[in-house]
Design an enzyme around this catalytic site. Sequence first.
Site, PDB file in Angstrom:
ATOM      1  CE  LYS A   1      -2.372 -57.617  31.253  1.00  0.00           C
ATOM      2  NZ  LYS A   1      -1.188 -57.059  31.656  1.00  0.00           N
TER       3      LYS A   1
ATOM      4  N   GLY B   1      -2.778 -48.818  30.677  1.00  0.00           N
ATOM      5  CA  GLY B   1      -2.580 -50.069  31.098  1.00  0.00           C
ATOM      6  C   GLY B   1      -2.942 -51.394  30.433  1.00  0.00           C
ATOM      7  CB  ALA B   2      -5.756 -52.409  28.498  1.00  0.00           C
TER       8      ALA B   2
ATOM      9  CE  LYS C   1       9.041 -50.737  22.468  1.00  0.00           C
ATOM     10  NZ  LYS C   1       8.508 -49.640  23.178  1.00  0.00           N
TER      11      LYS C   1
END
Length: 328
Positions: free
Chosen positions: A230, A224-225, A68
């Site tokens: 992040k 999310g991180a 991917k």
Amino acid sequence: MKKTIILTQSEIKELIQMDQVLDAVEMAYAEHAHKRVQMPAKEYLFFEKGDLRIMPCYLQDLGESGVKCVNVHPTNPQKQDLPTVMAMIELVDPETGFPLAIMDGTWITNMRTGAAGGVAAKYLARKDVETLGLVGAGKQAYTQLMALNEVIDIQEAEVYCRTCSSREAFAKKMSETYDIPVKAVDSPQKAVENKDIVVTVTPVDHPVIKTEWISPGTHINAMGADAPGKEELETELVLKSRVFIDNWDQASHSGEINVPFSRGLLQEQDLAGNLGDVIIGKNPGRISDEEITIFDSTGLAVQDIATSWTVYEKAIEMKIGRSIDFLE
């Protein structure tokens, strides 16, 4: 001559539903835990406004392989009228290297990430959970709720994101789609307080969830991180919880734990283990109704390839997609 199938996003949506993605992702975690997968950690190219990630994988016993290529550009929706995340997936015949399929990976990425949260909640949340709090109302929030609704009897949910219209639209659509009372709230604290399950799907660089907002017994999907620096959860919350990851190399580099790890506050031995080991019975998972559990999801190529292979097999069966002879 063998031909390559080309599949668009709309065709993929016809071919696979969330229950099938959940099965594929759970199987992928199990194969990874059994060490029957070749999967180098994802590689990054960093641009001024985003990044590009390359994610190869080979499920050895199943004979499924592919790669991917996925981007993350947070300003796309506002400035380019493009999704934040876009992806392409190539499936490869392990025997010959022939490209069996090239397909849109954007929907697959969204669905398999939602499914990862669903699988994590299935194995790590308490059995009596009823309430859900979401921080973030983008496409990932939709598939998180979609997957959780398959594995948990959600009685009510609350959602927060910085844009009022987005959280209101999310609440309205999810309430209508799943017949669950979903309420938009005006702070992350209101969204997560007294919730059985908390899901964070934001692009923030600094914590948006404070330790004191989370009740004993809560399960958190920290989705999310996805890059160094992040984090969505306060470090104190991470350190007091039992944290499960999908992959150490990725999580320590760019997952929720990357900041406390980089500061020397957390080591691999401090974690509760990998989600895959819980699935195959090697790790007990949740051990009390009072502990806080966290699933730090970084996203594994094995999830993408297992899901994509399911799509490919259904496309062959249903004769969907366009065939191209690349060697012509």
